[in-house]
Design an enzyme around this catalytic site. Structure first.
Site, PDB file in Angstrom:
ATOM      1  N   ASP A 296       0.857  -1.183   0.000  1.00 46.28           N
ATOM      2  CA  ASP A 296       0.000   0.000   0.000  1.00 46.28           C
ATOM      3  C   ASP A 296       0.904   1.247   0.000  1.00 46.28           C
ATOM      4  OD1 ASP A 296      -2.184   1.693   0.024  1.00 46.28           O
ATOM      5  OD2 ASP A 296      -3.254   0.612   1.586  1.00 46.28           O
ATOM      6  N   GLU A 496     -10.556   7.123   3.707  1.00 41.92           N
ATOM      7  CA  GLU A 496      -9.601   6.596   4.686  1.00 41.92           C
ATOM      8  C   GLU A 496      -8.922   7.717   5.470  1.00 41.92           C
ATOM      9  OE1 GLU A 496      -6.023   5.041   2.942  1.00 41.92           O
ATOM     10  OE2 GLU A 496      -6.246   6.249   1.142  1.00 41.92           O
TER      11      GLU A 496
HETATM   12  C1  BGC Z   1      -5.224   3.013   0.288  1.00 40.72           C
HETATM   13  C2  BGC Z   1      -5.456   2.013  -0.800  1.00 40.72           C
HETATM   14  C3  BGC Z   1      -5.285   2.641  -2.144  1.00 40.72           C
HETATM   15  C4  BGC Z   1      -3.943   3.320  -2.236  1.00 40.72           C
HETATM   16  C5  BGC Z   1      -3.690   4.007  -3.557  1.00 40.72           C
HETATM   17  C6  BGC Z   1      -3.957   3.786   0.079  1.00 40.72           C
HETATM   18  O1  BGC Z   1      -3.812   4.815   0.994  1.00 40.72           O
HETATM   19  O2  BGC Z   1      -5.179   2.355   1.538  1.00 40.72           O
HETATM   20  O3  BGC Z   1      -6.732   1.447  -0.671  1.00 40.72           O
HETATM   21  O4  BGC Z   1      -5.413   1.668  -3.136  1.00 40.72           O
HETATM   22  O5  BGC Z   1      -3.851   4.288  -1.222  1.00 40.72           O
HETATM   23  O6  BGC Z   1      -4.422   5.156  -3.680  1.00 40.72           O
HETATM   24  C1  BGC Z   2      -3.580   9.882  -2.163  1.00 40.53           C
HETATM   25  C2  BGC Z   2      -4.311   8.603  -1.883  1.00 40.53           C
HETATM   26  C3  BGC Z   2      -3.634   7.891  -0.804  1.00 40.53           C
HETATM   27  C4  BGC Z   2      -3.465   8.791   0.416  1.00 40.53           C
HETATM   28  C5  BGC Z   2      -2.768   8.080   1.529  1.00 40.53           C
HETATM   29  C6  BGC Z   2      -3.465  10.700  -0.904  1.00 40.53           C
HETATM   30  O1  BGC Z   2      -2.765  11.867  -1.140  1.00 40.53           O
HETATM   31  O2  BGC Z   2      -4.225  10.598  -3.165  1.00 40.53           O
HETATM   32  O3  BGC Z   2      -4.392   7.796  -3.014  1.00 40.53           O
HETATM   33  O4  BGC Z   2      -4.324   6.736  -0.498  1.00 40.53           O
HETATM   34  O5  BGC Z   2      -2.814   9.979   0.088  1.00 40.53           O
HETATM   35  O6  BGC Z   2      -2.070   8.916   2.365  1.00 40.53           O
END
Ligand code: BGC
Ligand code: BGC
Length: 622
Positions: A296, A496
């Protein structure tokens, strides 16, 4: 042996098609993907092998030529890494430019571009947005999910992207977790079954030239962390961990899922990215996972304090490709990773066999998907992005996902020829709220986030008779003459890291809107847009009818299909619905004495006489 180099030469002379015409079967077709991968591997330098193991975020690649310079195997766009003009055509151009760089390397190994297409091709303006997984879970309909993901796959491939970081097969056990909506439900069986359906939709029956590579995520235990904390620690013994969080991967592996993303979370204090037992012994050896493991977003950086040691630990644990969001000068970045990984191999800290295994897995998937022969975007697919046929499938998902929780006095279905139909709540006319997180922006946002799509208000206007007046009063201040009132409330978008909540009470302002509507004396149907069950308190009583609509996406007409009785409600809760904030963890229902407000499997429908009828499936999924 008709190996890769020879093939490149033939291709440049246009001889492949000619030979195929003579019924010559070249060895790079699907059946021989692994021997092709071996033959190619035998020609690769260490730098070329390392490059295949690296996936860089497009925003970090200031210079696209770095794809060529470092032999990168993959590029991704994270949740916010969209090109400025976010149209399908711009995306196609962008991914083709990256591909052109990869094809200029010595061995011309094409790259795989990846995105978080987690409810349709959600980064792209004008794409069709499907309900988030929680809504798809409520359909309990594997065939429908397979069709939906096939549509998503076509939209994804139409921008030159051949890899979706989906499905999420988290088993969310605690709705305080902000990623609950990315989970199909609270039962490992339901999640396992629907996850495999999504894999089949994205990839097809086997990985081939029409596949979008699926990525089951996040292995494992992401939905079981203490207090539902994102990226937290899941604490339980191995038997429980396997039953709840590992077995849902079995059906996806059987369906041939080509990649799995490892999770940020820990299990009993140990980060998954360093867990050799689960990644290599369990997932690859015992469960027979043949694809490759991707990390990840910068997740290996969390393993320790020393980046080099993090690299060694994760690759030795079984990670095959590392997702790196930082570019030169930005902290632990891809140039540093590449140099460090090379050092570790030279110093004998990572064996050449481990590297070969990782690269062979990645190349095998690329051969299986036919990207060597077909590295470019199919313009016929680009033209179909956001098409009416695609939207029709999403609309079907929406109407199948709605869970009717209450329908007093058979308030629903509504008549299409009511004189005055009032609509309350700004969410009724807000595509951003209707879609939720992971829509155009990483966290999603309030407002009309994208072109195309139909808000509920727009769908209502299309549905009612010409004699019906729709009174739209976002704050409920103008409801006097209403014959019926639709109140739309819920959660603003989040994703998230930012969606964890300890208090899941329906917002006071939302409860007030419902009360205000009820005070008019007209019957009130409440529609809830949310990524998880919320604590409804008095608002359930106050409403005559109540629908959990989850995060339905762009096709608001799926809701009017059910409101007006063109289709019966069919959704059933994919997880228990709590009475209050003490019941947000599924474990709260473990004791037989405790029962939720609504059990998993609950959902009302209309019968032939449009009388409410209860589904008898409450025991199905605990
Ligand atoms: C998330 C994933 C995602 C990845 C790429 C991560 O922070 O946990 O689900 O696929 O970012 O964007
Ligand atoms: C990205 C996401 C990623 C996240 C995690 C964001 O800036 O766009 O894809 O999952 O950071 O920290």
């Amino acid at each position: 042996m008709y190996h890769h180099f020879f093939r490149q030469t033939l291709q440049s002379f246009g001889l492949v098609g000619l030979l195929a015409g003579f019924n010559f079967t070249p060895t790079y077709l699907h059946a021989s993907a692994s021997s092709d991968a071996d033959a190619l591997l035998a020609q690769m330098t260490l730098d070329e092998k390392i490059g295949q193991m690296v996936q860089v975020d497009s925003a970090a690649l200031k210079d696209k030529a770095d794809v060529r310079k470092y032999f990168l195997g993959s590029v991704l766009s994270g949740g916010g890494s969209d090109p400025a003009d976010n149209s399908p055509a711009t995306w196609k151009k962008l991914t083709d430019e990256f591909q052109a760089q990869a094809l200029q390397t010595r061995l011309k190994i094409p790259l795989l571009y990846g995105v978080d297409a987690v409810h349709g091709h959600n980064n792209i303006d004008g794409a069709v947005i499907f309900p988030h997984h929680i809504g798809l879970g409520a359909t309990h309909d594997a065939k429908l999910i397979e069709r939906a993901e096939r549509v998503a796959a076509e939209e994804v491939a139409g921008t030159g992207v051949r890899w979706a970081f989906a499905p999420c097969i988290a088993v969310a056990r605690d709705v305080r977790w902000g990623r609950t909506y990315e989970s199909f439900g609270s039962s490992p069986e339901l999640v396992g079954e629907l996850g495999a359906a999504a894999v089949r939709g994205l990839q097809g029956e086997v990985l081939g030239k029409n596949s979008v590579l699926a990525c089951a995520k996040h292995f494992a235990g992401d939905g079981g962390t203490t207090n539902g904390q994102d990226e937290g620690d899941t604490v339980c013994d191995e038997a429980t961990f396997r039953k709840m969080f590992v077995t849902p991967y079995e059906p996806s592996i059987k369906a041939g899922v080509g990649s799995i993303m490892v999770s940020f979370n820990s299990w009993n204090g140990v980060k998954m990215h360093g867990n050799k037992h689960l990644l290599t012994e369990v997932l690859k050896s015992e469960m027979g996972f043949q694809g490759f493991l991707v990390s990840d977003w910068a997740a290996i950086d969390q393993l320790g304090t020393n980046y080099q040691a993090d690299i060694e630990m994760s690759i030795n644990a079984g990670l095959d490709m590392i997702m790196i969001p930082a570019g030169p000068g930005e902290g632990h970045n891809y140039a540093e990773f590449i140099a460090d990984l090379k050092d570790s191999i030279t110093l004998g800290k990572i064996s050449p066999t481990r590297i070969d295994d990782a690269v062979r897995r990645i190349l095998t998937v690329k051969y299986q998907m036919g990207v060597f022969e077909n590295p470019w975007t199919d313009p016929a697919l680009t033209a179909k992005i956001g098409s009416p046929e695609h939207r029709a499938v999403a609309r079907e998902c929406v109407r199948e996902s709605l869970v009717l929780l209450k329908n007093e006095q058979q308030m629903l279905p509504l008549k299409k020829d009511l004189k005055h139909l009032a609509v309350v709540g700004s969410a009724a006319d807000d595509l951003g709220i209707q879609c939720g997180g992971w829509t155009i922006d990483w966290q999603g946002k309030v407002g009309n986030v994208m072109s195309g799509g139909t808000t509920l208000l727009a769908a209502l206007k299309k549905s009612v008779s010409t004699n019906t007046e729709i009174i739209y009063s976002p704050d409920g201040s103008d409801l006097k003459s209403a014959d019926a009132i639709i109140v739309v409330v819920g959660e603003p978008p989040y994703a998230e890291m930012k969606g964890d909540r300890a208090d899941l009470n329906l917002a006071a302002a939302d409860a007030d809107l419902i009360a205000k509507a009820k005070a008019t004396g007209a019957p009130v149907v409440t529609l809830l847009y949310s990524g998880r069950p919320l604590v409804l308190g008095k608002s359930l009583e106050t409403s005559d009818a109540f629908i959990a609509a989850w995060l339905p996406g762009t096709e608001g007409e799926g809701i009017t299909d059910v409101l007006f009785g063109d289709f019966k409600p069919a959704g059933k809760l994919p997880r228990p619905w709590p009475h209050d904030n003490s019941e947000l963890n599924c474990a709260a229902f473990a004791a037989p004495a405790t029962s939720p407000l609504f059990a998993s499997g609950f959902g009302l429908t209309y019968d032939a006489d449009m009388k409410p009828k209860e589904f008898k499936t409450a025991a199905l999924h605990e």
